[in-house]
Design a protein around this motif. Structure first.
Motif, mmCIF file in Angstrom:
data_model
loop_
_atom_site.group_PDB
_atom_site.id
_atom_site.type_symbol
_atom_site.label_atom_id
_atom_site.label_comp_id
_atom_site.label_asym_id
_atom_site.label_seq_id
_atom_site.Cartn_x
_atom_site.Cartn_y
_atom_site.Cartn_z
ATOM 1 N N UNK A 105 141.644 56.916 139.662
ATOM 2 C CA UNK A 105 142.196 58.061 138.932
ATOM 3 C C UNK A 105 141.124 58.873 138.183
ATOM 4 N N UNK A 106 140.290 59.564 138.934
ATOM 5 C CA UNK A 106 139.238 60.358 138.291
ATOM 6 C C UNK A 106 139.784 61.431 137.356
ATOM 7 N N UNK A 107 140.949 61.963 137.649
ATOM 8 C CA UNK A 107 141.509 63.006 136.783
ATOM 9 C C UNK A 107 141.796 62.461 135.390
ATOM 10 N N UNK A 108 142.358 61.258 135.358
ATOM 11 C CA UNK A 108 142.652 60.671 134.065
ATOM 12 C C UNK A 108 141.362 60.345 133.326
ATOM 13 N N UNK A 109 140.375 59.835 134.049
ATOM 14 C CA UNK A 109 139.087 59.517 133.425
ATOM 15 C C UNK A 109 138.488 60.774 132.790
ATOM 16 N N UNK A 110 138.506 61.865 133.549
ATOM 17 C CA UNK A 110 137.939 63.116 133.035
ATOM 18 C C UNK A 110 138.677 63.562 131.781
ATOM 19 N N UNK A 111 139.984 63.432 131.807
ATOM 20 C CA UNK A 111 140.792 63.876 130.675
ATOM 21 C C UNK A 111 140.494 63.024 129.434
ATOM 22 N N UNK A 112 140.399 61.712 129.622
ATOM 23 C CA UNK A 112 140.108 60.836 128.480
ATOM 24 C C UNK A 112 138.713 61.120 127.937
ATOM 25 N N UNK A 122 159.855 76.316 148.962
ATOM 26 C CA UNK A 122 159.508 74.889 148.980
ATOM 27 C C UNK A 122 158.104 74.658 148.417
ATOM 28 N N UNK A 123 157.200 75.579 148.760
ATOM 29 C CA UNK A 123 155.829 75.439 148.264
ATOM 30 C C UNK A 123 155.823 75.505 146.742
ATOM 31 N N UNK A 124 156.642 76.404 146.197
ATOM 32 C CA UNK A 124 156.748 76.485 144.746
ATOM 33 C C UNK A 124 157.227 75.180 144.142
ATOM 34 N N UNK A 125 158.236 74.552 144.792
ATOM 35 C CA UNK A 125 158.777 73.306 144.239
ATOM 36 C C UNK A 125 157.717 72.207 144.274
ATOM 37 N N UNK A 126 156.914 72.199 145.326
ATOM 38 C CA UNK A 126 155.836 71.205 145.400
ATOM 39 C C UNK A 126 154.829 71.470 144.294
ATOM 40 N N UNK A 127 154.463 72.744 144.143
ATOM 41 C CA UNK A 127 153.479 73.090 143.106
ATOM 42 C C UNK A 127 153.977 72.689 141.725
ATOM 43 N N UNK A 128 155.276 72.806 141.542
ATOM 44 C CA UNK A 128 155.843 72.468 140.230
ATOM 45 C C UNK A 128 155.662 71.001 139.885
ATOM 46 N N UNK A 129 155.465 70.185 140.875
ATOM 47 C CA UNK A 129 155.222 68.767 140.597
ATOM 48 C C UNK A 129 153.760 68.490 140.313
ATOM 49 N N UNK A 130 152.900 69.471 140.561
ATOM 50 C CA UNK A 130 151.463 69.268 140.343
ATOM 51 C C UNK A 130 151.013 69.948 139.055
ATOM 52 N N UNK A 147 150.525 66.130 137.521
ATOM 53 C CA UNK A 147 150.423 64.910 138.319
ATOM 54 C C UNK A 147 149.367 65.117 139.379
ATOM 55 N N UNK A 148 148.520 64.102 139.548
ATOM 56 C CA UNK A 148 147.444 64.247 140.521
ATOM 57 C C UNK A 148 147.515 63.201 141.617
#
Lengths: 174, 740
Positions: free
Chosen positions: B242-249, A115-123, A131-132
């Motif tokens: 969204x600091x991550x996007x800012x940093x990337x841009x 499950x942790x892997x699947x979560x990491x895959x979304x990040x 995705x952040x």
């Protein structure tokens, strides 16, 4: 680019390892050992950046890590990633785990490694930040888990139907 | 979260093992069971088995037998099985393995699956381990997904495209238009992916970079939206949108603005805005600020903006958070070449960081400090650096030492300061200096002729205190060998006078010799030098010293056949040192003596001089008359076309001397200029001979077996080229045995 993500505990036991560049198995274990050795020497109040070990990279690679209670979260990155940005990303990942597992602890990572892997895959995907936004990540993970659940539920239902004796008057038994 | 019970049971079993051996046993049993299960037909529990295998793999146990199972699972219609199958493929397979080819078709199909989560699995796997062929094959599909799908897929497709471009560079052209249009998206995940893709395309291809410069206004707009939009709960992280996007841009802006006035102008205002408005009290704020600073410093920004950027870095240096201090120094390092003065303003803080507890911060501070040394601050900086050297972590010592040497060489205010600094480094970190330091130092000391006395005194004292630092010992021994007379003289203008006797010197050298003779490293240079010193005392009036010297020479002889010296030509090993004293092999031509008789032993006395002059000429004690006028003729033919002739004539002048005359004639057409002659004889031989005649019968007969050898080197210039010739004369005909 993120070359590897390693999670291990205070004794160096791996809890999650993800390499985004191919290494043979024994090499992977060596890298884990070396990284643990480098990171465990550090005090808790020093900075979170380490020039990388000799195995995993060269001068261009850094280890960026965070220590949470019994676990080290280590990201091995090159210069194309912002060091402070990665530190924040580790925080996002841990907070996401916390949301998905409800007060996540080391045991959760041990028993739900997949499950942790699947979560990491979304990040992180292919060594790149995907995705952040924590809410977005959690939402997507939950949809996929529901899918898996409903799929297995449906299969159990189908199986039961196959196995149930065909009795037109079963409901009339009194 | 629904657990995989079989997986959890296995994990429990593994964890309950008390020893490594027990754990291995459990895992072997489990793997055998998994293997058996893999061979069976579909039993509904396949995904659990593969998950177990992946767990075992994480612990370091072999899992390659699961590769084919991954392929099968990926092809399954069940989502749960696909999911773990793809995960397994990413963990266990790489493009070099055959099994990876087999999943190409599955990926292809899954990319157009109706379920977006299946699509995303395929995209993820392709981005992780797609081979060049797979990438080429599937690129059009990825391009399609970039244009027409939902945000979830688009953002994944963007990163997948990055991987494809890395594998197959030409395909960058394919994705450029789609990447451009993605900048109009609202979804931050997609925007982020698009920016990453554009960065990759621009870094690969300068023409693409040119074209994407046109997007700078769009990027500036997006940034403005993020910075000035006010609170947006969806994207907010600690008050920053969204600091991550800012940093990337900001990173993309850096690439587009680099070396380009127009683009840099277009982003100037924005950067100033971000730099002033971003809240630096939280880490996320600092990440954005930091990226802004890096961008400002890397593009053609206005000077005002540059100053602002360096000041931000200066503020970072004073931040309590070590991470911030660390990255501030990393960026200051990058600009220390171009904005040297600006960085110099923060020198004090940087030097303070040398004392930080954190090894990473120390390392950065060292690099920066070395870069900041200049002619005006070299004394104070060097004080700090030497202080640092004495307490720095072991892994930094070598680097610090060589950095200090370089800085000292470039900016030394005086020779004495330079030598002092070097001595300081040798005493603190002598074991960590690089090998070439020693000859460089010797060169430096030789050149500082007025400081020889001072240097030898200091080195001698250092040697007394500590003989464990190898390079220090090497330099000290060499120096004492060269300038030992200055040491013995006792007085020295530059340093306090110390009464040093020959005894003391020998004591010191004895300690060195003893420690080195027992150690595996042979410092043969030193032993030679020491021998030459010892030989001086061999002919000294003081009987005690003579005796010591003889004992040492005997010791040398004993250890000599354990060394790497070439096997002795004659029975007296020291004579072969002659070959080394003049520096080894040049064009050594075997002389062909026209006349020769086996050379008898010879008794020679010499008034040897203190000091290490290799070029003593012979003075020969000859109790018996020689056959007069014997001539040796040596002919030398060079690789060039001319020859010259040397003639050696030996004429006994008196009872106390043998004169060797060398006649050289030039038989070529052109002039020969800068003609120099050097002749050398083995000193030890000479020195041993003198006063020991009366000593014992053993020594006398020992000496009789010795041949006199001489090496003569001639150098000259002819027709614009320099020539050098070395001759070894092994025998002097006319001299008979037993000195008769």
């Amino acid at each position: 680019m993120i070359k590897a993500i390693l999670i291990f505990n205070n004794h160096g036991k791996p809890r999650l390892i993800r390499f985004y560049q191919y290494f043979a198995e024994d090499m992977q274990q060596q890298i884990i050992r070396e990284t643990f050795h480098l990171v465990s020497k550090r005090d808790d109040n020093v900075c979170n950046f380490l020039e990388g070990g000799s195995l995993i990279g060269g001068s261009d690679y850094k280890l960026i890590y965070r220590h949470y209670a019994t676990l080290y979260f280590v990201f091995c990155v090159d210069s194309s990633e912002s060091e402070l940005g990665i530190l924040d990303l580790i925080q996002v990942f841990v907070e996401t785990l916390d949301k998905c597992f409800e007060n996540v602890c080391e045991l959760d990572l041990i028993f739900h490694m997949d499950k942790v892997h699947y979560i990491l895959q979304e990040v992180v995907m292919g060594g790149m930040v995907l995705e952040t936004n924590m809410n977005e990540i959690v939402a997507q993970v939950e949809v996929q888990n529901r899918m898996e659940k409903s799929e297995s539920h449906m299969e159990r239902m189908l199986l039961r139907r196959h196995l149930e004796p065909l009795s037109p008057h079963s409901h009339e038994l009194g | 979260m629904s657990p995989s019970v079989p997986l959890q049971e296995m994990i429990r079993a593994i964890r309950s093992a008390r020893t490594q051996c027990e754990e291995r046993g459990v895992i072997q049993r489990e793997c055998a069971a998994i293997r058996a299960q893999f061979r069976q037909a579909d039993n509904g529990g396949r995904s659990h088995n593969l998950a177990k295998l992946l767990y075992v793999h994480m612990l370091g146990y072999p899992a390659h037998f699961g590769q084919m199972e991954c392929v099968r699972m990926i092809a399954s219609p069940r989502y749960s099985e696909k999911r773990v199958g793809y995960l397994g493929a990413m963990m266990l397979l790489d493009e070099k393995q055959d099994a990876s080819l087999l999943i190409t078709n599955s990926i292809k199909n899954d990319l157009s699956h109706s379920n977006q989560y299946v699509q995303s699995l395929a995209l993820c796997t392709l981005a992780c381990m797609g081979s060049a062929e797979m990438c080429r094959d599937l690129a059009p599909e990825i391009d399609r997904l970039l244009r027409a799908s939902n945000s979830y897929i688009k953002k994944k497709a963007a990163l997948c495209a990055v991987h494809i471009v890395r594998k197959v560079h030409d395909l960058g052209e394919l994705f450029a238009p789609a990447a451009r249009s993605l900048l109009a998206e609202k979804n931050h995940g997609v925007l982020h992916g698009a920016v990453v893709l554009i960065i990759e395309l621009c870094e690969r291809n300068p023409e693409t970079l040119e074209r994407f410069r046109k997007t700078v206004p769009d990027l500036v707009q997006i940034m403005k939206g993020l910075v000035l939009s006010g609170y947006s709960p969806e994207h907010d992280v600690a008050g920053i949108s969204d600091p991550f996007l800012q940093v990337r841009i900001l990173r993309l802006l850096r690439i587009l603005g680099h070396n380009n006035e127009g683009a840099s102008d277009a982003m100037n205002d924005l950067l100033a805005q971000v730099a002033t408005n971003t809240d630096s009290t939280k880490t996320v704020g600092n990440a954005v600020l930091y990226e802004t600073v890096l961008t400002v410093l890397d593009i053609k920004s206005e000077s005002g903006l540059r100053v602002l950027a360096v000041n931000i870095l200066g503020r970072f240096l004073l931040n309590n958070d070590r991470n911030i201090r660390y990255i501030a120094m990393t960026s200051l390092q990058k600009i220390v070449g171009t904005d040297h003065n600006a960085v110099q303003r923060h020198r004090g803080t940087i030097v303070d960081c040398l004392k930080d507890q954190d090894a990473s911060v120390k390392r950065r501070a060292l690099e920066l400090s070395l870069a900041l040394v200049s002619a005006s601050n070299v004394r104070s900086m060097m004080k700090e650096l030497l202080l640092f050297l004495s307490s720095c972590p072991a892994e930094l010592k070598a680097h610090a030492a060589s950095g200090i040497f370089n800085a000292a060489e470039r900016y030394a205010p005086s020779q004495r300061w330079h030598i002092d600094t070097i001595l300081h480094v040798l005493t603190t970190a002598g074991g960590d200096v690089r090998d070439e330091t020693v000859p460089n130092l010797i060169q430096l000391i030789t050149n500082a002729s007025e400081l020889h006395c001072y240097t030898v005194h200091k080195l001698y004292r250092a040697l007394l205190t500590d003989i464990s630092q190898q390079s220090l010992v090497q330099v000290a021994c060499w120096c004492i060998g060269e300038y030992g007379d200055l040491l013995l003289r006792g007085e020295c203008q530059e340093t306090e006078a110390v009464q040093v006797t020959e005894d003391d010197v020998l004591d010191a050298l004895e300690t060195v010799l003893q420690s080195h003779m027992s150690s595996p490293t042979r410092i043969t240079d030193n032993v030679d030098r020491i021998r030459s010193i010892v030989s001086i005392y061999g002919s000294c009036i003081d009987v005690e010293l003579q005796q010591r010297a003889v004992e040492y020479n005997a010791l040398f002889k004993k250890y000599d056949h354990m060394s790497l010296f070439p096997p002795p030509v004659c029975g007296f090993p020291q004579v072969c040192d002659l070959l080394d004293l003049l520096g080894g092999s040049e064009e050594t031509l075997q002389p062909s003596p026209a006349v020769g008789a086996p050379a008898p032993g010879l008794l020679i006395n010499t008034a040897s001089t203190a000091g290490g002059d290799l070029l003593d000429l012979l003075g020969v004690l000859e109790p018996a008359p020689l056959a007069p006028g014997v001539t040796l003729r040596h002919t030398h033919t060079h690789t060039h076309t001319h020859t010259h002739t040397h003639t050696h004539t030996h004429t006994p002048q008196s009872d106390t001397g043998l004169t060797v005359t060398l006649t050289a004639s030039n038989s070529t057409d052109s002039d020969i200029s800068s003609f120099t002659l050097q002749a050398a004889v083995p000193k030890l031989y000479l020195s041993l001979a003198g006063p020991f005649l009366a000593a014992s019968h053993y020594i006398k007969s020992f000496l009789l077996q010795v041949n006199l050898k001489m090496r003569v080197r001639i150098s000259y210039t002819s027709q614009g080229s320099a020539f050098q010739d070395t001759v070894q004369i092994d025998s002097f005909p006319g001299l008979d045995a037993a000195g008769q």
